[in-house]
Design a protein around this motif. Sequence first.
Motif, mmCIF file in Angstrom:
data_model
loop_
_atom_site.group_PDB
_atom_site.id
_atom_site.type_symbol
_atom_site.label_atom_id
_atom_site.label_comp_id
_atom_site.label_asym_id
_atom_site.label_seq_id
_atom_site.Cartn_x
_atom_site.Cartn_y
_atom_site.Cartn_z
ATOM 1 N N MET A 220 0.923 -1.211 -0.137
ATOM 2 C CA MET A 220 -0.029 0.169 0.083
ATOM 3 C C MET A 220 0.977 1.269 -0.074
ATOM 4 O O MET A 220 1.871 1.140 0.464
ATOM 5 N N ASP A 221 0.324 2.139 -0.493
ATOM 6 C CA ASP A 221 0.909 3.516 -0.724
ATOM 7 C C ASP A 221 0.554 4.415 0.636
ATOM 8 O O ASP A 221 -0.279 5.162 0.657
ATOM 9 N N TRP A 222 1.374 4.295 1.427
ATOM 10 C CA TRP A 222 1.197 5.133 2.777
ATOM 11 C C TRP A 222 1.750 6.506 2.860
ATOM 12 O O TRP A 222 1.433 7.310 3.886
ATOM 13 N N GLY A 223 2.696 6.778 1.913
ATOM 14 C CA GLY A 223 3.197 8.184 1.907
ATOM 15 C C GLY A 223 2.443 9.094 1.799
ATOM 16 O O GLY A 223 2.421 10.218 2.266
ATOM 17 N N HIS A 224 1.328 8.981 0.833
ATOM 18 C CA HIS A 224 0.341 10.064 0.719
ATOM 19 C C HIS A 224 -0.954 10.086 1.587
ATOM 20 O O HIS A 224 -1.906 10.613 1.491
ATOM 21 N N ALA B 101 -3.185 9.876 5.329
ATOM 22 C CA ALA B 101 -3.378 11.055 6.591
ATOM 23 C C ALA B 101 -2.344 10.462 7.536
ATOM 24 O O ALA B 101 -1.536 11.024 8.169
ATOM 25 N N LEU B 102 -2.261 9.012 7.765
ATOM 26 C CA LEU B 102 -1.282 8.511 8.537
ATOM 27 C C LEU B 102 0.136 8.622 8.160
ATOM 28 O O LEU B 102 0.863 8.951 9.005
ATOM 29 N N GLY B 103 0.459 8.568 7.028
ATOM 30 C CA GLY B 103 1.636 9.019 6.607
ATOM 31 C C GLY B 103 2.175 10.583 6.779
ATOM 32 O O GLY B 103 3.202 10.658 7.323
ATOM 33 N N VAL B 104 1.050 11.224 6.738
ATOM 34 C CA VAL B 104 1.617 12.654 6.850
ATOM 35 C C VAL B 104 1.780 12.841 8.319
ATOM 36 O O VAL B 104 2.623 13.733 8.884
ATOM 37 N N LEU B 105 0.775 12.103 9.170
ATOM 38 C CA LEU B 105 1.023 12.397 10.802
ATOM 39 C C LEU B 105 2.217 11.712 11.214
ATOM 40 O O LEU B 105 2.859 12.390 12.028
ATOM 41 N N LEU B 106 2.926 10.814 10.679
ATOM 42 C CA LEU B 106 3.960 10.058 11.237
ATOM 43 C C LEU B 106 5.217 10.556 10.598
ATOM 44 O O LEU B 106 6.297 10.122 11.017
ATOM 45 N N GLY B 107 5.140 11.159 9.372
ATOM 46 C CA GLY B 107 6.366 11.733 8.843
ATOM 47 C C GLY B 107 6.731 11.070 7.409
ATOM 48 O O GLY B 107 7.388 11.695 6.368
ATOM 49 N N SER B 108 6.684 9.583 7.344
ATOM 50 C CA SER B 108 6.930 9.143 6.100
ATOM 51 C C SER B 108 6.247 7.704 5.989
ATOM 52 O O SER B 108 5.574 7.145 7.012
ATOM 53 N N GLU B 109 6.566 6.953 4.956
ATOM 54 C CA GLU B 109 5.871 5.749 4.640
ATOM 55 C C GLU B 109 6.568 4.600 5.544
ATOM 56 O O GLU B 109 5.970 3.893 6.231
ATOM 57 N N TYR B 110 7.824 4.731 5.855
ATOM 58 C CA TYR B 110 8.531 3.791 6.517
ATOM 59 C C TYR B 110 8.127 3.618 7.940
ATOM 60 O O TYR B 110 8.202 2.847 8.731
ATOM 61 N N HIS B 111 8.043 5.254 8.598
ATOM 62 C CA HIS B 111 7.301 5.210 9.814
ATOM 63 C C HIS B 111 5.986 4.520 10.077
ATOM 64 O O HIS B 111 5.967 3.855 11.075
ATOM 65 N N VAL B 112 5.129 4.626 9.106
ATOM 66 C CA VAL B 112 3.854 4.041 9.026
ATOM 67 C C VAL B 112 4.135 2.510 9.110
ATOM 68 O O VAL B 112 3.524 1.723 10.205
ATOM 69 N N ASN C 246 11.401 0.877 -15.870
ATOM 70 C CA ASN C 246 10.129 1.202 -15.179
ATOM 71 C C ASN C 246 9.342 -0.359 -15.579
ATOM 72 O O ASN C 246 8.371 -0.623 -14.524
ATOM 73 N N THR C 247 9.445 -1.127 -16.465
ATOM 74 C CA THR C 247 9.095 -2.248 -16.692
ATOM 75 C C THR C 247 9.542 -3.273 -15.773
ATOM 76 O O THR C 247 8.804 -4.221 -14.945
ATOM 77 N N TYR C 248 10.773 -3.217 -15.396
ATOM 78 C CA TYR C 248 11.493 -3.949 -14.058
ATOM 79 C C TYR C 248 10.741 -3.886 -12.824
ATOM 80 O O TYR C 248 10.385 -4.720 -12.156
ATOM 81 N N GLU C 249 10.576 -2.591 -12.643
ATOM 82 C CA GLU C 249 10.003 -2.063 -11.181
ATOM 83 C C GLU C 249 8.407 -2.748 -11.177
ATOM 84 O O GLU C 249 7.915 -3.328 -10.120
ATOM 85 N N ARG C 250 7.630 -2.659 -12.450
ATOM 86 C CA ARG C 250 6.473 -3.226 -12.598
ATOM 87 C C ARG C 250 6.395 -4.923 -12.166
ATOM 88 O O ARG C 250 5.478 -5.268 -11.403
ATOM 89 N N GLY C 251 7.351 -5.447 -12.598
ATOM 90 C CA GLY C 251 7.581 -6.776 -12.347
ATOM 91 C C GLY C 251 7.779 -7.240 -11.070
ATOM 92 O O GLY C 251 7.425 -8.127 -10.634
ATOM 93 N N VAL C 252 8.549 -6.276 -10.379
ATOM 94 C CA VAL C 252 9.140 -6.406 -8.734
ATOM 95 C C VAL C 252 7.726 -6.223 -8.079
ATOM 96 O O VAL C 252 7.611 -7.082 -7.018
ATOM 97 N N GLU C 253 7.019 -5.293 -8.504
ATOM 98 C CA GLU C 253 5.570 -5.020 -7.622
ATOM 99 C C GLU C 253 4.747 -6.273 -7.647
ATOM 100 O O GLU C 253 4.136 -6.821 -6.993
ATOM 101 N N VAL C 254 4.401 -6.990 -9.036
ATOM 102 C CA VAL C 254 3.693 -8.229 -9.455
ATOM 103 C C VAL C 254 4.170 -9.359 -8.644
ATOM 104 O O VAL C 254 3.687 -10.009 -8.230
ATOM 105 N N GLY C 255 5.594 -9.350 -8.462
ATOM 106 C CA GLY C 255 6.320 -10.347 -7.948
ATOM 107 C C GLY C 255 5.832 -10.286 -6.474
ATOM 108 O O GLY C 255 5.812 -11.332 -5.714
#
Length: 558
Positions: free
Chosen positions: A222-226, A228-239, A390-399
């Motif tokens: 999931m994309d936590w960076g954008h 409300a919880l991501g904004v509150l805690l500071g970054s995606e990694y913090h969430v 970008n194609t490689y990144e898409r493959g990693v996400e599907v992986g």
Amino acid sequence: MTLLTEEELGRVPKPGADITAMAHYSDDYGSKENYMESMESAVFGVVEPPRRSRGRLIMHGMIMFGREFCYAVEAAFVTPVLLSVGLPKSLYSLVWLISPILGFILQPVIGSASDYCRSPWGRRRPYILSLGIMMLVGLTLFLNGDAVIAAMVTDRNLQRTLDIVVVMCGVVLFDFAADFIDGPIKAYLFDVCSHQDKERGLHYHALLTGLGGACGYLIGAMDWGHSALGVLLGSEYHVIFFFSALTLATFLTVHLFSIPEKPLEKDVPADSSSSDTLLLLGTHGSDYGALPKVPGPEPELRTRSFSALGEANSVTSSAKQPNKEVQKRMTLKSLFLAMINMPSHYRCLCVSHLLGWTAFLCNMLFFTDFMGQIVYKGNPYTDHNSTAYNTYERGVEVGCWGLCINAVSSALYSYVQRLLLPYIGLKGLYFVGYFIFGLGTSLICLFPNIIVTLTLCSVFGVMSSTLYTIPFNLISEYHKEEEVQRKMGGEGQAEHERGTGADCAALTCMVQLAQIIVGAGLGALVNAAGSVTVVVLSASTVSLVGCLFIALFIRYVE
């Protein structure tokens, strides 16, 4: 040996009482016959712990959910985090090798030490708590190390160096503790559960392991960076850290309070220590055990009568453990000698476990890269704004979604195992798990397209569930067989008794050894072959070799 509690002893009819009074105990033991057998076992063998409810067993397995949840988070984010702090590529292999090397060396020490722990809280739980805290600290350094350093250091060059050191330490510490904790958890289950509940508990462990991995991969996808919880805690990694730490801490607490342990008494009666030490350690220095053997007088045989119950109850479980003088002699050398001298069926089980984990890790550590390069035909070495990258990144996400399928199928297959067990037995399930994985990975290698690969990701879960349950079930069967043989007066059986912690540690050592083999050799193999396809091919080959080994060398207890 588990002895009668005061409550259980109080239930024994007085001499001359009507034997029909035992009907009152049918709720605890199922029938009069079962009760009589349990009373006899109290004097002449081993009294199994009481049956545990489904709720207690699920509570006990919750730690596997939390552990695998955090494992999935680490697998999804370790590369992005290391890249973000500027770790050189030459140090990647070092990160992956430090933890398994330490684990392989120290795992037997931890496992055997837990067998002789005399904490008032029990033998296993102090180790599980300590390792759980280490996991939380490692996770904190791994996902928040750069933020902590940024708040403490202003110099950019020093900050970058400290970021790398702290994140690497976090990854190593987390891997180290997460790998170690599995052995005490399994030994804890074996200590507090009856033979039937051990099997049920292992299946719940596999189910919750799969569910924990699936939830971990979903949280990471999931994309936590954008948000409300991501904004509150500071970054995606913090969430991600917030969810991971909360899950692990909560389920670790539930696990520790799931089933009570009986502590070993600190004071051992002097008149019973020598003879009872003999029962654990034996008299032959070449036998399999964690400690050097101490000779002692032969124990006297007792008459088969209920009059021995009072005497049996006076001999505490701690009397079956080595005295303080023997404990001081426990060394790393003696532990490795014990592993070398283990019975052949234990050694064969360790070898098959090593083959299975080597095949599994070959596939899992490089699967997302295989999806990006081979299935999606992307290129990770081009510019980051190029179409190929970008194609490689898409493959990693599907992986990652494929790994989520693996986790779900692992949870489902844990129940399928229970249905198949009466028909093909533990050895058959062991063979089937390796064979399905080997066949599935070979088909992925032959037909590397999206539909086939994602569909066959389910076979990864079959292998995962097999590795987490069947070997430990076999350990339980072997120990049960030894207990029965001791009860029947089998020759030399007392000489082979040992703690389950050492046996579980020997198995989990194979996981670390597999990581060392894969981490040290597979990268060079990929470079030599020039294609990631060799990774999947290697996984298939090793798994099929494991099938043959299981068929020829693994002993199944009828």
